[in-house]
Each structure stands twice: as structure tokens, then as C-alpha cells.
Design an enzyme around this catalytic site. Structure first.
Site, PDB file in Angstrom:
ATOM      1  N   SER A   1      -1.380 -86.734-138.110  1.00  0.00           N
ATOM      2  CA  SER A   1      -0.415 -85.433-137.720  1.00  0.00           C
ATOM      3  C   SER A   1       0.926 -85.664-138.591  1.00  0.00           C
ATOM      4  O   SER A   1       0.529 -85.633-139.825  1.00  0.00           O
ATOM      5  CB  SER A   1      -0.126 -85.793-136.125  1.00  0.00           C
ATOM      6  OG  SER A   1       0.689 -84.699-135.714  1.00  0.00           O
TER       7      SER A   1
ATOM      8  N   ASP B   1      -8.022 -77.366-133.696  1.00  0.00           N
ATOM      9  CA  ASP B   1      -6.945 -78.045-133.862  1.00  0.00           C
ATOM     10  C   ASP B   1      -5.728 -76.786-133.684  1.00  0.00           C
ATOM     11  O   ASP B   1      -5.596 -75.982-134.482  1.00  0.00           O
ATOM     12  CB  ASP B   1      -6.441 -78.753-135.361  1.00  0.00           C
ATOM     13  CG  ASP B   1      -5.050 -79.598-135.461  1.00  0.00           C
ATOM     14  OD1 ASP B   1      -4.281 -79.397-134.419  1.00  0.00           O
ATOM     15  OD2 ASP B   1      -4.783 -80.299-136.159  1.00  0.00           O
TER      16      ASP B   1
ATOM     17  N   HIS C   1      -6.974 -81.752-132.577  1.00  0.00           N
ATOM     18  CA  HIS C   1      -5.859 -82.553-133.493  1.00  0.00           C
ATOM     19  C   HIS C   1      -5.703 -83.906-133.203  1.00  0.00           C
ATOM     20  O   HIS C   1      -5.362 -84.670-133.889  1.00  0.00           O
ATOM     21  CB  HIS C   1      -4.307 -81.674-132.879  1.00  0.00           C
ATOM     22  CG  HIS C   1      -3.356 -82.436-133.747  1.00  0.00           C
ATOM     23  ND1 HIS C   1      -3.020 -82.089-134.956  1.00  0.00           N
ATOM     24  CD2 HIS C   1      -2.172 -83.235-133.146  1.00  0.00           C
ATOM     25  CE1 HIS C   1      -1.932 -82.865-135.324  1.00  0.00           C
ATOM     26  NE2 HIS C   1      -1.414 -83.232-134.374  1.00  0.00           N
TER      27      HIS C   1
END
Length: 286
Positions: free
Chosen positions: A155, A201, A233
Site C-alpha cells: 500500500s 482493489d 488491496h
């Protein structure tokens, strides 16, 4: 004279027997046995792994973490990789990668960031600070080849991975995992980069993050784009065979210059139950 001839014959025999493994001598960074699909998909690799904790009190420029490393010293030094967690997350969110990668022949440092809210540019600096700690001050620095280093992150840690690669071109490999960054273009990067995205995601959608990251990397660069199928994600926060398989192959190929792993990267992997899409610039190492 007879003894001399016998010795020469014995040496010739030994050389003949050793021939199948001559490639290992050609590449001083090659570690471990020849890979197979089973070996890179396994939960653990060839090496037994030890670990040591790094307190935030002794860390400079990052938040401490855990170093995982091959227990054996018989194979010399190893390449190393530092891994950052994402926004609001802790080291524990990416800790599964530590022993999994280390058991394949790397020193792996999973870190905490200074705060859980740190942005990608800060996380990039922290990845580099952690690499410097690992190679210069850590208790296992003697096991690390400081010329063969890589970075990974999830991330915002993935966005930080791109920042670190941009700032330190000497890095050998970079792997952003469902990366997030407000900067979408990375033409300055010269580090071989594997961009990992997820088809489901919704936080860092591939259309606005991983895909433009990949497409903006120089066309001449060794680069690849792996889009996970049926993933989100947060898929990189749990043990994942597809992420591990291609991360190991990428790190081996570019940190260890181990061409035995080319077979898993070129020809490009085809879509499957776990791969939505894969793009890349084969051949590797050109």
C-alpha cells in the site's frame, strides 16, 4: 611420474563430476539448490531461518522491526530486502514475508514505520534508513552483501518502495504490493521493478495506481506487472503463494543475478485462477 599422472587423472575426474554444478561457480551470488515450481511455491525454502528483533529505541529513521536470516553461514553472505507495511498498519501485517523469503536465501527486514500515518515519501526514506541500519549497524550485518539490496512494501509502503528506488538507483530490485501513491509516473527509476496489483482493489485501484506505475517505468527497464485474480488491496497482508512465488523469482533474478529463476518469469506467466494479467519486458537482464 606415475604419481603425478594419477593425480592429474584424479583431478580430471573430479572436474568432470563437478561439471553439472559449474554454473554455481560462475555466479558467486547464487544460493541454494536449483529451483522448481514446487520449491518456490513452498511455505518454506531450503534454508533454516533465525530471527532477531530491532527495538525502535535503537533504530534511526524508522520504527524498528524484525530481521529474518538464514541460520547457516556456510554459503557466505546474502542479498537483503527491507519491507514496509501500509497506511495505519504495523510490521505484523507483512511479517509472513520475513521467514518465507529468508528461507529462500535472503536477509529480510520487516519494519515498523515511525508512525502508522506516514506517507509514501516518508516510507521510502524509512526503507533506505532500515537498509543502512541492516548493513552497517545490525547484529547480522556480517551476513549481508551491502551491494545487493532490494525493497518491498504494501500500500503506502508500496508507494514508498517506488520512492526508495527513485532515490537510490543502486538498489537491485523493487516490489510494490498493491501500492498507493499520489505520484503516478516513475520514469526516473532504473531498478528492476515488479509491480503487484489486485483486480478487486478499491483502495488503490489498478487503473489509477499499479497500472500507471508500471506503464510509466522506462521501456528499457526490466519490469513486470502482476495483477492478482480474486484479490483485494489487503491480499498481501496474508500468506499468498502467488505473491511469494513471483517475489522470490524476482529477488533471486535481480539481487542474486540467478538466471535459474528466468524460467518462472519468461515467457510471461499466463492468466490463471490466481493471475488476472501479467505483463513484462522479456528477456530479462538485457
Amino acid at each position: 611420474m606415475k604419481r603425478h599422472i594419477a593425480a592429474v587423472a584424479a583431478l580430471s575426474s573430479l572436474a568432470f563430476l563437478a561439471a553439472p554444478t559449474a554454473t554455481a561457480a560462475d555466479n558467486p551470488y547464487q544460493r541454494g539448490p536449483a529451483p522448481t515450481t514446487a520449491s518456490i511455491e513452498a511455505a518454506r525454502g531450503y534454508y533454516a531461518v533465525s530471527q532477531t528483533s530491532v527495538s525502535s529505541l535503537v533504530a534511526t529513521g524508522f520504527g524498528g522491526g524484525t530481521i529474518y536470516y538464514p541460520t547457516s553461514t556456510s554459503d557466505g553472505t546474502f542479498g537483503a530486502v527491507v519491507i514496509s507495511p501500509g497506511f495505519t498498519a504495523y510490521e505484523s501485517s507483512i511479517s509472513w514475508l520475513g521467514p518465507r523469503l529468508a528461507s529462500q536465501g535472503f536477509v529480510v527486514f520487516t519494519i515498523d514505520t515511525l508512525t502508522t500515518l506516514d506517507q509514501p515519501d516518508s516510507r521510502g526514506r524509512q526503507l533506505l534508513a532500515a537498509l543502512d541500519y541492516l548493513t552497517q549497524r545490525s547484529s547480522v550485518r556480517g551476513r549481508v552483501d551491502a551491494s545487493r539490496l532490494g525493497v518491498m512494501g504494501h500500500s503506502m509502503g508500496g508507494g514508498g518502495t517506488l520512492e526508495a528506488a527513485k532515490s537510490r538507483p543502486s538498489l537491485k530490485a523493487a516490489i510494490p504490493l498493491t501500492g498507493w501513491n499520489t505520484d503516478k509516473t516513475w520514469p526516473e527509476i532504473s531498478t528492476p521493478t515488479l509491480v503487484v496489483g489486485a483486480d478487486g482493489d478499491t483502495i488503490a485501484p489498478v487503473a489509477t495506481h499499479s497500472e500507471p506505475f508500471y506503464e510509466s517505468l522506462p521501456a528499457s527497464l526490466d519490469k513486470a506487472y502482476l495483477e492478482l485474480n480474486g484479490a483485494t488491496h489487503f491480499t498481501p497482508n496474508s500468506s499468498d503463494t502467488t505473491i511469494a512465488k513471483y517475489s522470490i523469482s524476482w529477488l533471486k533474478r535481480f539481487i542474486d543475478d540467478d538466471t535459474r529463476y528466468d524460467q518462472f518469469l519468461c515467457p510471461l506467466p499466463r492468466p490463471s485462477l490466481t493471475i488476472e494479467e501479467y505483463r513484462g519486458t522479456c528477456p530479462l537482464g538485457s
